[in-house]
Design an enzyme around this catalytic site. Structure first.
Site, PDB file in Angstrom:
ATOM      1  N   ASP A 198       0.856  -1.188   0.000  1.00  0.00           N
ATOM      2  CA  ASP A 198       0.000   0.000   0.000  1.00  0.00           C
ATOM      3  C   ASP A 198       0.890   1.235   0.000  1.00  0.00           C
ATOM      4  O   ASP A 198       2.119   1.117   0.144  1.00  0.00           O
ATOM      5  CB  ASP A 198      -0.972   0.009   1.197  1.00  0.00           C
TER       6      ASP A 198
ATOM      7  N   ALA B 270      -5.446  -2.480  -5.707  1.00  0.00           N
ATOM      8  CA  ALA B 270      -5.406  -1.030  -5.453  1.00  0.00           C
ATOM      9  C   ALA B 270      -6.132  -0.301  -6.576  1.00  0.00           C
ATOM     10  O   ALA B 270      -5.947  -0.609  -7.754  1.00  0.00           O
ATOM     11  CB  ALA B 270      -3.957  -0.556  -5.373  1.00  0.00           C
TER      12      ALA B 270
ATOM     13  N   ASN C  23     -15.814  18.426 -17.465  1.00  0.00           N
ATOM     14  CA  ASN C  23     -15.184  19.138 -16.339  1.00  0.00           C
ATOM     15  C   ASN C  23     -13.936  18.432 -15.801  1.00  0.00           C
ATOM     16  O   ASN C  23     -13.396  18.840 -14.772  1.00  0.00           O
ATOM     17  CB  ASN C  23     -16.190  19.264 -15.181  1.00  0.00           C
TER      18      ASN C  23
ATOM     19  N   TYR D 196     -12.512   6.164 -14.819  1.00  0.00           N
ATOM     20  CA  TYR D 196     -12.609   4.921 -14.045  1.00  0.00           C
ATOM     21  C   TYR D 196     -13.173   3.787 -14.914  1.00  0.00           C
ATOM     22  O   TYR D 196     -12.638   2.674 -14.945  1.00  0.00           O
ATOM     23  CB  TYR D 196     -13.518   5.180 -12.845  1.00  0.00           C
TER      24      TYR D 196
HETATM   25  P1  NAI Z   1     -10.354   1.823  -0.808  1.00  0.00           P
HETATM   26  O1  NAI Z   1     -10.166   3.209  -1.259  1.00  0.00           O
HETATM   27  O2  NAI Z   1     -11.097   1.558   0.463  1.00  0.00           O
HETATM   28  O3  NAI Z   1      -8.947   1.060  -0.723  1.00  0.00           O
HETATM   29  C1  NAI Z   1      -8.024   1.133  -1.796  1.00  0.00           C
HETATM   30  C2  NAI Z   1      -6.625   0.874  -1.259  1.00  0.00           C
HETATM   31  O4  NAI Z   1      -5.713   1.020  -2.357  1.00  0.00           O
HETATM   32  C3  NAI Z   1      -6.230   1.884  -0.209  1.00  0.00           C
HETATM   33  O5  NAI Z   1      -5.646   1.241   0.903  1.00  0.00           O
HETATM   34  C4  NAI Z   1      -5.246   2.771  -0.933  1.00  0.00           C
HETATM   35  O6  NAI Z   1      -4.276   3.369  -0.087  1.00  0.00           O
HETATM   36  C5  NAI Z   1      -4.621   1.798  -1.921  1.00  0.00           C
HETATM   37  N1  NAI Z   1      -3.992   2.519  -3.033  1.00  0.00           N
HETATM   38  C6  NAI Z   1      -4.544   3.497  -3.791  1.00  0.00           C
HETATM   39  N2  NAI Z   1      -3.628   3.968  -4.654  1.00  0.00           N
HETATM   40  C7  NAI Z   1      -2.496   3.267  -4.452  1.00  0.00           C
HETATM   41  C8  NAI Z   1      -1.210   3.316  -5.024  1.00  0.00           C
HETATM   42  N3  NAI Z   1      -0.896   4.203  -5.970  1.00  0.00           N
HETATM   43  N4  NAI Z   1      -0.261   2.460  -4.570  1.00  0.00           N
HETATM   44  C9  NAI Z   1      -0.547   1.569  -3.601  1.00  0.00           C
HETATM   45  N5  NAI Z   1      -1.758   1.491  -3.000  1.00  0.00           N
HETATM   46  C10 NAI Z   1      -2.720   2.332  -3.435  1.00  0.00           C
HETATM   47  O7  NAI Z   1     -11.048   1.076  -2.034  1.00  0.00           O
HETATM   48  P2  NAI Z   1     -11.912  -0.263  -2.065  1.00  0.00           P
HETATM   49  O8  NAI Z   1     -13.329   0.122  -2.081  1.00  0.00           O
HETATM   50  O9  NAI Z   1     -11.424  -1.232  -1.087  1.00  0.00           O
HETATM   51  O10 NAI Z   1     -11.574  -0.746  -3.567  1.00  0.00           O
HETATM   52  C11 NAI Z   1     -10.624  -1.760  -3.853  1.00  0.00           C
HETATM   53  C12 NAI Z   1     -10.726  -2.087  -5.338  1.00  0.00           C
HETATM   54  O11 NAI Z   1     -12.057  -2.480  -5.660  1.00  0.00           O
HETATM   55  C13 NAI Z   1     -10.417  -0.896  -6.260  1.00  0.00           C
HETATM   56  O12 NAI Z   1      -9.711  -1.347  -7.390  1.00  0.00           O
HETATM   57  C14 NAI Z   1     -11.793  -0.406  -6.656  1.00  0.00           C
HETATM   58  O13 NAI Z   1     -11.772   0.285  -7.869  1.00  0.00           O
HETATM   59  C15 NAI Z   1     -12.549  -1.719  -6.747  1.00  0.00           C
HETATM   60  N6  NAI Z   1     -13.985  -1.564  -6.647  1.00  0.00           N
HETATM   61  C16 NAI Z   1     -14.588  -1.163  -5.489  1.00  0.00           C
HETATM   62  C17 NAI Z   1     -15.964  -1.055  -5.414  1.00  0.00           C
HETATM   63  C18 NAI Z   1     -16.670  -0.659  -4.182  1.00  0.00           C
HETATM   64  O14 NAI Z   1     -17.911  -0.610  -4.202  1.00  0.00           O
HETATM   65  N7  NAI Z   1     -16.008  -0.372  -3.074  1.00  0.00           N
HETATM   66  C19 NAI Z   1     -16.816  -1.346  -6.576  1.00  0.00           C
HETATM   67  C20 NAI Z   1     -16.083  -1.776  -7.736  1.00  0.00           C
HETATM   68  C21 NAI Z   1     -14.728  -1.885  -7.746  1.00  0.00           C
END
Ligand code: NAI
Length: 472
Positions: A264, A315, A325, A378
């Protein structure tokens, strides 16, 4: 984040309120607890049937029997003789059951081999088997239909029958979702039958509570490994592991026996360490978009663990704005994190750091399937992921491994907690099960795809969205 409406509708006064106004009452989904076991269907009674001429009963009956299920059948239906023969050869006991009415006991699961359906007129067999059972599917019950891939059919009418099953399970899933039950389809390409048992175990389990209306295509060779602790002795890297879906994925992979390396961003180092401490995971704080990230990941995994068996590209970020925009940095950041970094890291790992037989899982989104206003960036990355895993599948197969994607729907995490209230409520209620998923729903699907359970699956995208209206 809590789904207040779900909790309210299950409280004493909330239930009365919801019933009075005729509002939908989301079911409580039963989710798996604990690790995979040898006989996950022990004590479960299901109904098994097959269309006449089906070829998959031997593999299906063996898989169900080995998993511990007891099976009821409908001897009066045309396909029964072949089922009986297959059961006799395998020494599997079948019990006859009443046909209609209240005397039909609720089915915890229903499995049907539809591979024998050769002409549209014969779809009546499907109706005949399922119609009396439709009202007798238990809460949180599972329906799985198995057929050949339409592409493998020798004649067009047979392909039409195979393809019709997608519409059937999608519609059935929408009918039974209100009681937390699911309907899914397994399409088996000739030569991929060895993957049936693992796919069936997953779709019949509580681990697939948020998977409905989905076709799972098996078109890869390979035998399943061990059913219990399927990731024992494996090393798995998960990006974005500090919180949300990534933390849950890391935990599930560790539960199934893997040594987990969590990646992370450096600013999340504390949260990453706290998450990984729960299951003795190793932390690698880095930004996956950094120029040296691929080389650092490869070097770390090779020197400390001798290479990777599993990599999960989880991630991801959103930077939402309508296209008119959208500033360039919003566009670039999302492309970098959600797609470009995955491609670069894999290019490096394919040269150095990936063991033979490695399995990769990338996290897509139903936003990449249906699209959302304000998410051109996205949506582009998440459908890019779907195309990427499809294109990479042959290369991974040559190395004895696989690459697949999971497309989550609305999942309760920090990402969705930021959404405005109305889209958030809609995100939940517009699924067949009328609620958002939990991070563990995605984690269990990833655990399936990362293990020998998914030995027949390569290049596929599995939607874990409760059959959401957009993309289900
Ligand atoms: P979140 O925002 O809660 O967690 C994402 C994690 O990725 C965070 O710990 C963040 O620090 C890490 N991260 C972001 N950029 C990074 C980078 N450049 N290098 C290393 N780590 C990085 O997101 P969530 O909800 O857990 O999502 C996880 C995955 O699931 C993502 O790919 C998201 O697009 C996908 N997703 C989530 C949905 C949802 O409803 N929560 C729906 C569809 C897809």
């Amino acid at each position: 984040m809590t789904d207040t409406y779900l909790e309210l509708s299950h409280s004493a006064w909330g239930n009365a309120f919801v019933s009075l106004l005729g509002l939908p009452k989301p079911p409580r989904l039963k989710r798996g607890e604990g690790a995979w076991s040898e006989r996950p269907l022990d004590g479960q009674a299901g109904v098994y049937g097959a269309a006449e001429g089906g070829q998959l009963s031997p593999a299906l009956l063996r898989a169900l029997h080995d998993a511990g299920a007891s099976l009821r059948v409908r001897p009066e239906l045309t396909g029964f003789e072949a089922v009986k023969r297959a059961a006799a050869e395998l020494n599997v006991t079948l019990t006859g059951m009443p046909v209609t009415g209240e005397t039909v006991p609720p089915a915890q699961f229903i499995v049907y081999d539809a591979s024998g359906l050769s002409r549209p007129e014969r779809l009546h067999e499907l109706y005949e088997f399922f119609q009396p059972l439709a009202a007798r599917i238990a809460p949180n019950g599972r329906v799985v239909i198995v057929t050949r891939t339409p592409e493998s059919a020798s004649e067009a009418p047979r392909a039409a029958c195979a393809a019709s099953l997608r519409g059937f399970i999608k519609s059935l899933g929408k009918e039974i979702g209100r009681k937390g039950a699911t309907a899914n389809l397994i399409e088996v390409a000739p030569g991929s039958e060895a993957g049936l048992a693992g796919a069936l175990r997953f779709l019949l389990s509580e681990r697939a509570a948020y998977v409905s209306g989905q076709p799972l295509v098996l078109d890869a060779k390979g035998a399943a490994g061990s059913w219990a602790a399927p990731l024992k002795g494996k090393t798995a890297l998960v990006t974005g592991a500090a919180r949300g879906i990534g933390a849950s994925i890391a935990e599930v992979l560790a539960r199934e026996g893997a040594q987990v390396i969590g990646v992370d961003r450096p600013q999340e180092e504390g949260e990453l360490a706290a998450t990984l401490a729960r299951f003795a995971g190793a932390g690698l704080p880095l930004d996956i978009t950094a120029a040296d990230a691929p080389a650092r990941i490869a070097a770390e995994c090779r020197s400390r663990f001798g290479g990777l068996d599993v990599i999960v590209h989880n991630a991801g970020i959103t930077r939402d704005k309508t296209l008119r925009n959208m500033p360039p940095h919003f566009w670039d950041q999302v492309i970098e994190v959600n797609l470009a970094a995955i491609v670069r890291i894999n290019e490096q790992l394919l040269q150095d750091g990936l063991k033979d037989g490695a399995r990769m899982v990338c996290i897509s989104s139903i936003g990449g399937i249906a699209g959302n206003p304000g998410q051109t960036n996205y949506g582009a990355t998440k459908s890019g992921v779907i195309g990427y895993v499809r294109a990479m599948a042959p290369l991974m197969a040559q190395r004895g491994g696989a690459i697949n994607a999971v497309a989550p729907g609305f999942i309760e995490t920090a990402m969705t907690a930021q959404m405005p209230a109305v889209p958030r409520i809609m995100g939940r209620l517009l699924s067949s099960v009328m609620q958002g998923g939990l991070p563990v729903d995605i984690a269990e699907a990833v655990g399936f795809l990362a293990s020998g359970y998914a030995s027949g699956v390569n290049g596929q995208t599995l939607r874990v969205c409760g059959q959401h209206l957009s993309g289900g």
